[in-house]
Write a protein that holds these residues in place. Structure first.
Motif, short mmCIF file in Angstrom:
data_model
loop_
_atom_site.label_atom_id
_atom_site.label_comp_id
_atom_site.label_asym_id
_atom_site.label_seq_id
_atom_site.Cartn_x
_atom_site.Cartn_y
_atom_site.Cartn_z
N UNK A 3 7.68 -8.22 2.37
CA UNK A 3 7.39 -6.84 1.96
C UNK A 3 5.90 -6.63 1.71
N UNK A 4 5.14 -7.71 1.50
CA UNK A 4 3.69 -7.59 1.40
C UNK A 4 3.03 -7.53 2.77
N UNK A 5 3.43 -8.42 3.67
CA UNK A 5 2.69 -8.62 4.92
C UNK A 5 3.34 -7.95 6.13
N UNK A 6 4.59 -7.52 5.98
CA UNK A 6 5.29 -6.76 7.03
C UNK A 6 6.01 -5.58 6.39
N UNK A 7 5.29 -4.74 5.65
CA UNK A 7 5.97 -3.65 4.94
C UNK A 7 6.38 -2.53 5.89
N UNK A 8 7.39 -1.78 5.48
CA UNK A 8 7.77 -0.58 6.23
C UNK A 8 7.27 0.67 5.51
N UNK A 9 6.82 0.52 4.26
CA UNK A 9 6.31 1.65 3.50
C UNK A 9 5.39 1.15 2.40
N UNK A 10 4.46 2.00 2.00
CA UNK A 10 3.49 1.61 0.98
C UNK A 10 2.99 2.83 0.22
N UNK A 11 2.56 2.62 -1.02
CA UNK A 11 1.93 3.66 -1.82
C UNK A 11 0.58 3.14 -2.30
N UNK A 12 -0.39 4.03 -2.35
CA UNK A 12 -1.73 3.67 -2.84
C UNK A 12 -2.04 4.52 -4.06
N UNK A 13 -2.41 3.88 -5.16
CA UNK A 13 -2.68 4.56 -6.43
C UNK A 13 -4.17 4.47 -6.75
N UNK A 14 -4.77 5.63 -7.08
CA UNK A 14 -6.17 5.63 -7.46
C UNK A 14 -6.83 6.96 -7.16
N UNK A 15 -8.14 6.96 -7.16
CA UNK A 15 -8.92 8.15 -6.84
C UNK A 15 -9.11 8.24 -5.33
N UNK A 131 -1.60 -7.48 6.61
CA UNK A 131 -0.53 -8.00 7.43
C UNK A 131 -0.87 -7.58 8.85
N UNK A 132 -1.65 -8.38 9.55
CA UNK A 132 -2.30 -7.93 10.78
C UNK A 132 -1.28 -7.60 11.87
N UNK A 133 -0.20 -8.39 11.96
CA UNK A 133 0.79 -8.14 13.01
C UNK A 133 1.67 -6.93 12.70
N UNK A 134 1.57 -6.41 11.49
CA UNK A 134 2.25 -5.16 11.13
C UNK A 134 1.26 -4.00 11.10
N UNK A 135 0.01 -4.25 11.52
CA UNK A 135 -1.06 -3.24 11.47
C UNK A 135 -1.22 -2.67 10.06
N UNK A 136 -1.03 -3.55 9.07
CA UNK A 136 -1.14 -3.10 7.68
C UNK A 136 -2.41 -3.69 7.06
N UNK A 137 -3.41 -2.83 6.85
CA UNK A 137 -4.70 -3.28 6.34
C UNK A 137 -4.89 -2.73 4.93
N UNK A 138 -4.17 -3.33 3.99
CA UNK A 138 -4.15 -2.88 2.60
C UNK A 138 -5.31 -3.44 1.79
N UNK A 139 -6.52 -3.20 2.25
CA UNK A 139 -7.71 -3.71 1.61
C UNK A 139 -8.88 -2.84 2.04
N UNK A 140 -10.00 -2.96 1.32
CA UNK A 140 -11.21 -2.23 1.70
C UNK A 140 -12.12 -3.09 2.57
N UNK A 141 -11.64 -4.27 2.98
CA UNK A 141 -12.44 -5.16 3.81
C UNK A 141 -12.33 -4.76 5.29
N UNK A 142 -13.23 -5.31 6.11
CA UNK A 142 -13.28 -4.98 7.52
C UNK A 142 -11.99 -5.42 8.23
N UNK A 143 -11.48 -4.57 9.12
CA UNK A 143 -10.27 -4.91 9.86
C UNK A 143 -10.57 -6.00 10.90
#
Length: 446
Positions: A3-15, A131-143
């Motif tokens: 669920x972290x590296x192959x998620x089907x849904x995500x929420x982002x909390x912040x400004x 989770x690169x194979x899920x195209x999930x880039x949940x970070x502010x770092x370079x893809x």
């Protein structure tokens, strides 16, 4: 942890003001091509246009999602986990301000709230996950590009720099995780997870210290049985250990203990970032290699450098069979050296390289080849690259094309066919040493 590296849904909390961490993470997820549901959450609500899409900002998380990425002030994180814990499986806490600055009580509260709700935590004080194979880039770092390397980093800044360097080096990644303070999930959990992940071919680990030495040793033993594990250990010196403790709140411990564990279980320990990616490139191509190496070059100097380094690293300059020498002598110009290293001289063309590689590859005394090319200006480097590809050698072939613009097209052609370039003879030799080390470890485990 899928669920972290192959998620089907995500929420982002912040400004979600431009330039804020949550904004940048949301932008990265959208631009990275994530196909699942993505929900930005902020109590003020509103709407945002980002990466060419208009999204409604939810005031509260109403629906269930696999993972929450949290970038809000530290003191608000435990109450948020209590509020949304029934709607998420895991949370990536980017927020800093916990045990790394001495605020252990707040981190303890975070962990207690997560355990009450059955939520797994990455962080706090981390840079996020890919989770690169899920195209999930949940970070502010370079893809990064898809590939087989999973990067586990205790330091977010190191992880970001390593991802950028990996792009330059042509590395493909399966995943990235910056785990920061490791309040819940640790390097040991990620070692076990990526050891079983089918998209991961090798694991790279940057650590400063571990919380549970016994668990780390067990996880290292488990992972190295399945895949190459490349380790860059920081905090080896007394001053470095103190710096590590202030950085992530973990104890670096005595380096000799770590070193013994790495050696015992066959982890590939490297000294610097450059070596980490050289090892990764080697293992992306090959699982292991034997000790006896044949060096093929068109320049005597680099051939000698490679030979010196190979012997210094404990590898063997292969003694070519009599039949191999005779076959080489039949077609090579008399100025060439048919002893190992084999010097094809400066004007070596496609045919000279291809035929030499074919013959040497068939020698039973040779386990691996190191092919060096320093092309003169009148000979396109892609011609030599094509010779290497067309030779079709089934043994490990490590390539050193140098340098710069002179070999750009040849290096590009090799990369398109999965062959990575090592920019110096010494780096190429080290790649073979790591492959041989992995071969020895496999024999010892059997």
């Amino acid at each position: 942890m899928d669920f972290f590296f192959y998620p089907s849904s995500a929420a982002v909390f912040g400004s979600f003001k431009k330039g804020a961490i949550a904004y940048e993470i949301l932008k990265n997820i959208l631009e990275g091509g994530f196909k699942g549901e993505i929900i930005p959450v902020n109590p003020k609500g509103g709407e945002i246009e980002i990466a060419g899409k208009k999204l409604k900002i939810a005031e509260k998380l109403e629906s269930r999602v696999d993972v929450a990425i949290i970038a809000i002030p530290a003191r608000f994180v435990p109450p948020l986990i209590e509020e949304i814990g029934d709607k998420i499986k895991g949370a990536v806490v980017i927020s800093a301000g916990f045990s790394e600055i001495g605020n252990a009580e707040l981190e303890k509260e975070l962990l207690e709230k997560a355990k009450e709700k059955g939520v797994r935590i990455i962080g706090p004080n981390c840079a996020g996950i890919f989770g690169v194979h899920a195209n999930f880039f949940g970070s502010f770092e370079v893809r990064v590009n898809k590939g087989g390397l999973a990067l586990i980093s205790q330091s977010g800044a190191f992880g970001g720099a390593a991802l950028a360097m990996g792009n330059e080096e042509g590395i493909g990644f399966s995943a990235f995780v910056s785990y920061g303070n490791a309040a819940d999930l640790t390097e040991s959990d990620f070692l076990r997870y990526f050891a079983d992940d089918e998209n991961t071919k090798a694991i790279a680990l940057y650590i400063e210290g571990v919380r549970d030495g016994r668990e780390f040793v067990n996880a290292l033993r488990y992972a190295t049985k399945k895949k190459p594990v490349i380790v860059l250990k920081a905090g080896k010196s007394q001053s470095g250990a103190k710096a590590a403790q202030s950085h992530t709140g973990s104890l670096a411990g005595a380096y000799e203990i770590y070193k013994a564990a790495f050696r015992q279980f066959g982890a590939i320990e490297v000294e610097e970032m450059e070596e980490l990616f050289d090892a990764a490139k080697a293992f992306e191509m090959y699982g292991s290699a034997g000790r006896r190496v044949a060096v093929i070059t068109n320049s005597g100097g680099p051939g000698v450098l490679a030979t010196d380094k190979l012997e210094k690293l404990g590898l063997e300059i292969a003694r070519l069979g009599e039949d191999t020498a005779a076959r080489l002598e039949e077609f090579l110009p008399p100025q060439c050296s048919i002893k190992n290293p084999i010097d094809l001289i400066a004007d070596a063309d496609y045919e000279r390289y291809r035929k030499t590689i074919e013959i040497v590859c068939g020698d039973g005394n040779v386990d691996a080849l190191l092919v060096i090319c320093v092309p003169p200006i009148f000979l396109p480097s892609e011609e030599i690259a094509k010779a290497i590809l067309d030779a079709g050698c089934r043994k490990p072939v490590i390539v050193n094309f140098m340098a710069g613009e002179l070999v750009k097209e040849g290096v590009k052609l090799l990369a398109e066919h999965g062959i990575k370039n090592f920019p110096t003879p010494e780096r190429a030799a080290k790649a073979l040493m790591w492959l041989y080390q992995r071969s020895c470890d496999g024999e010892n485990k059997n």
